[in-house]
Design a protein around this motif. Structure first.
Motif, short mmCIF file in Angstrom:
data_model
loop_
_atom_site.label_atom_id
_atom_site.label_comp_id
_atom_site.label_asym_id
_atom_site.label_seq_id
_atom_site.Cartn_x
_atom_site.Cartn_y
_atom_site.Cartn_z
N LYS A 179 63.48 -22.01 66.22
CA LYS A 179 63.67 -20.61 66.66
C LYS A 179 65.00 -20.74 67.66
CE LYS A 179 62.20 -16.19 67.58
NZ LYS A 179 61.69 -15.41 66.94
N ASP A 180 66.07 -19.68 67.57
CA ASP A 180 67.14 -19.81 68.15
C ASP A 180 68.15 -21.12 67.86
OD1 ASP A 180 66.49 -17.49 69.69
OD2 ASP A 180 65.36 -18.54 71.01
N TYR A 181 68.41 -21.93 68.85
CA TYR A 181 69.27 -23.28 68.65
C TYR A 181 68.51 -24.39 68.79
CZ TYR A 181 72.42 -19.33 69.98
OH TYR A 181 72.99 -18.17 70.29
N ALA A 182 68.58 -25.13 67.85
CA ALA A 182 67.83 -26.52 68.24
C ALA A 182 68.55 -27.75 67.18
CB ALA A 182 66.24 -26.54 67.54
N ASP A 183 68.34 -28.94 67.58
CA ASP A 183 68.80 -30.04 67.13
C ASP A 183 67.93 -30.33 65.59
OD1 ASP A 183 70.72 -30.39 68.77
OD2 ASP A 183 70.01 -32.16 69.84
N VAL A 184 68.40 -30.58 64.49
CA VAL A 184 67.63 -31.09 63.33
C VAL A 184 68.31 -32.14 62.78
CG1 VAL A 184 66.89 -28.45 62.88
CG2 VAL A 184 69.06 -29.56 61.77
N GLU A 185 67.20 -33.13 62.10
CA GLU A 185 67.75 -34.19 61.64
C GLU A 185 68.71 -34.03 60.24
OE1 GLU A 185 67.18 -37.14 62.55
OE2 GLU A 185 65.34 -37.01 63.98
N ASN A 186 69.50 -34.89 60.21
CA ASN A 186 70.57 -34.97 59.04
C ASN A 186 69.93 -34.78 57.80
OD1 ASN A 186 72.47 -35.08 61.00
ND2 ASN A 186 73.48 -36.91 60.10
N GLU A 187 68.80 -35.59 57.59
CA GLU A 187 68.16 -35.73 56.46
C GLU A 187 67.24 -34.31 56.32
OE1 GLU A 187 67.98 -37.90 59.01
OE2 GLU A 187 69.00 -39.58 58.18
N TRP A 188 66.81 -33.73 57.08
CA TRP A 188 66.39 -32.33 56.97
C TRP A 188 67.18 -31.55 56.14
CZ3 TRP A 188 67.34 -27.40 58.72
CH2 TRP A 188 66.53 -26.39 58.35
N VAL A 189 68.35 -31.44 56.82
CA VAL A 189 69.65 -30.15 56.03
C VAL A 189 69.70 -30.80 54.70
CG1 VAL A 189 71.76 -29.72 56.23
CG2 VAL A 189 70.55 -30.27 58.59
N ILE A 190 69.66 -32.11 54.38
CA ILE A 190 69.75 -32.60 53.11
C ILE A 190 68.40 -32.08 52.08
CG2 ILE A 190 69.86 -34.48 51.51
CD1 ILE A 190 71.47 -36.11 53.76
N ARG A 191 67.63 -32.33 52.58
CA ARG A 191 66.36 -31.77 51.95
C ARG A 191 66.27 -30.41 51.54
NH1 ARG A 191 63.51 -35.36 55.69
NH2 ARG A 191 62.64 -33.59 56.72
N GLN A 192 66.72 -29.60 52.54
CA GLN A 192 66.83 -28.23 52.34
C GLN A 192 67.92 -27.76 51.28
OE1 GLN A 192 64.17 -26.49 53.90
NE2 GLN A 192 63.84 -28.55 54.68
N ASN A 193 68.74 -28.62 50.80
CA ASN A 193 69.83 -28.14 50.04
C ASN A 193 70.22 -26.79 50.01
OD1 ASN A 193 71.30 -29.12 47.66
ND2 ASN A 193 69.86 -28.37 46.22
N PRO A 194 70.74 -26.26 51.19
CA PRO A 194 71.12 -24.94 51.22
C PRO A 194 72.43 -24.68 50.11
CG PRO A 194 72.24 -26.31 53.01
CD PRO A 194 71.13 -27.04 52.23
N GLU A 195 72.53 -23.52 49.54
CA GLU A 195 73.48 -23.13 48.34
C GLU A 195 74.74 -22.58 49.32
OE1 GLU A 195 71.32 -20.56 45.15
OE2 GLU A 195 70.38 -20.31 47.13
N ALA A 196 74.71 -22.30 50.71
CA ALA A 196 75.84 -22.16 51.40
C ALA A 196 75.70 -22.48 53.03
CB ALA A 196 76.03 -20.43 51.37
N ILE A 197 76.71 -22.88 53.46
CA ILE A 197 76.81 -23.57 54.84
C ILE A 197 77.60 -22.64 55.91
CG2 ILE A 197 76.81 -25.41 56.45
CD1 ILE A 197 75.96 -27.23 54.00
N PHE A 198 77.20 -22.17 56.71
CA PHE A 198 78.48 -21.55 57.72
C PHE A 198 78.15 -22.27 59.21
CE2 PHE A 198 76.47 -18.25 54.98
CZ PHE A 198 77.76 -17.76 54.41
N ILE A 199 79.50 -22.60 59.54
CA ILE A 199 79.67 -23.44 60.71
C ILE A 199 80.29 -22.46 61.78
CG2 ILE A 199 80.60 -25.44 61.94
CD1 ILE A 199 81.02 -26.49 59.00
N TRP A 200 79.66 -22.44 62.89
CA TRP A 200 80.14 -21.65 64.20
C TRP A 200 81.09 -22.52 65.06
CZ3 TRP A 200 80.46 -22.24 69.36
CH2 TRP A 200 80.62 -21.30 70.23
N SER A 201 82.08 -22.00 65.28
CA SER A 201 83.51 -22.59 65.87
C SER A 201 83.67 -21.99 67.20
CB SER A 201 84.54 -22.97 65.01
OG SER A 201 85.72 -23.51 65.73
#
Length: 391
Positions: free
Chosen positions: A267-289
């Motif tokens: 919920k909201d903002y949180a740290d997640v493991e790199n491995e979790w991101v890889i497992r989710q295999n998103p089709e698009a990634i958006f980075i806030w700068s």
């Protein structure tokens, strides 16, 4: 003087016949009800929120334009018996809102974050500072004698702001950047400040593109929508800093037809493991700068965010990275008044075949020309999102 008192009496009597209606058809019905309520409160001497006789006299002389009311995003209602003439703003999103409705002339003091945005707010950024958005300078605020102060919902803490201010300096807490409430907030502040014409012109433009996206993605089933992951770079303690439900970036990408892989996980903002991101295999990634936007010298930092993510160990297996669907967005582009342009851009990244007829660059220039005080220098040299075709 007798005429003013007569108006007050007549308006008070109208309270007995108009009932307790809170949905107003026009300014006059709102003003009649609010003034009647104010008179009743004054006669009953209900305490701190009671208007003074002078306020009621002036409101009666301005009727039917005033009084006016507004409910902020915390649910707190405010009644203004006379026009707001002096406003202090404590963040850049409030500066943005005031500018697009044509009310920036009312601003008398700004937070340091606004003063730093000289290319985005060439006139407003030159106004006196009232400290940080989360640590305001109370003495500086009071010296400016504002009729209204605008802050975020959560910052600053009321103990650092309202606690030290008289009731004559109300604090309106609104976000002016979250897509799910932005339109309501703009319409409300435009009404309060008597800027309905400018507000209506902007909202007509705003609605045109939000409705267009909604119509074009309406037939896409939930299980066929593009799965995205949103973040702002390295985590505070570990992994990546992910953006979940309740964040402005999630609101916007979801409105564009995406499905956040973090929904139901954080919920909201949180740290997640790199491995979790890889497992989710998103089709698009958006980075806030936090870099880029209305600057001409931060392009390299925006690009670095993109390149850092795609070079993370194991991320080369993610669908979004393999298919070059990793995008960087700046808050000045993605949130607030320019959000319809950002919505179109995100939707075109997610579903290029459905939005190939829209030139996002031209649409962004249209927005800058019609609703900001920026120069062509920033149109051509600013980095608002990446990739943007300028390389």
């Amino acid at each position: 003087m007798r005429a003013v008192y007569l108006i007050l009496c007549l308006l008070f009597m109208s309270l007995l016949t108009t009932g307790q209606a809170f949905a107003f058809e026009d300014n006059e019905s709102e003003a009649r009800y609010l003034l009647s309520q104010g008179i009743l409160s004054y006669l009953q001497n209900k305490g701190q929120s009671t208007p003074s006789l002078e306020e009621l006299r002036e409101a009666a002389s301005l009727y039917p334009e005033y009084p006016r009311s507004i409910t902020d995003s915390t649910g707190k209602k405010f009644v203004f018996y006379t026009p707001v003439e002096r406003v202090v703003i404590l963040n850049t999103n409030a500066a943005d809102a005031m500018t697009i409705i044509g009310a920036d002339r009312l601003i008398v003091g700004v937070a340091e974050s606004v003063k730093e945005k000289t290319l985005q707010y060439p006139q407003v950024s030159a106004l006196p500072s009232v400290g940080k958005f989360s640590e305001p300078n109370i003495e500086a605020i009071m010296a400016l004698k504002p009729d209204l102060i605008i802050s975020y919902i959560n910052w600053p803490d009321p103990a650092k702001l309202e606690k030290h201010l008289p009731s004559s300096m109300p604090v309106l807490r609104m976000e002016f950047y979250k897509a799910n409430n932005y339109r309501t907030e703009i319409e409300s502040i435009g009404h309060l400040l008597n800027e309905e014409e400018n507000t209506g012109r902007y909202l007509t433009w705003y609605d045109k593109y939000f409705n267009l996206v909604s119509e074009r993605i309406a037939d896409i089933p939930e299980d066929k929508r593009v799965r995205f992951y949103a973040e702002s770079g390295s985590g505070k303690s570990f992994g990546r800093r992910a953006y979940g439900e309740g964040t402005g970036l999630d609101d916007l990408c979801t409105a564009a037809g995406g499905v956040n892989v973090a929904r139901g996980y954080i919920k909201d903002y949180a740290d997640v493991e790199n491995e979790w991101v890889i497992r989710q295999n998103p089709e698009a990634i958006f980075i806030w700068s936090s870099k880029g936007g209305y600057t001409t010298d931060e392009r390299s930092e925006v690009i670095a965010l993109h390149d850092n993510l795609i070079s993370m160990p194991g991320f080369n297996t993610i669908s979004a990275v393999k298919n070059k669907k990793v995008y960087v967005l700046t808050p000045e582009f993605a949130f607030g008044s320019s959000s319809p342009v950002a919505l179109i851009q995100i939707a075109s990244w997610l579903y290029p075949d459905r939005f190939s007829d829209i030139n996002t660059t031209a649409l962004h220039h249209e927005y800058l020309a019609n609703f900001t005080h920026t120069s062509k220098e920033i149109w051509d040299s600013g980095t608002f999102y990446y990739p943007d075709g300028k390389d």
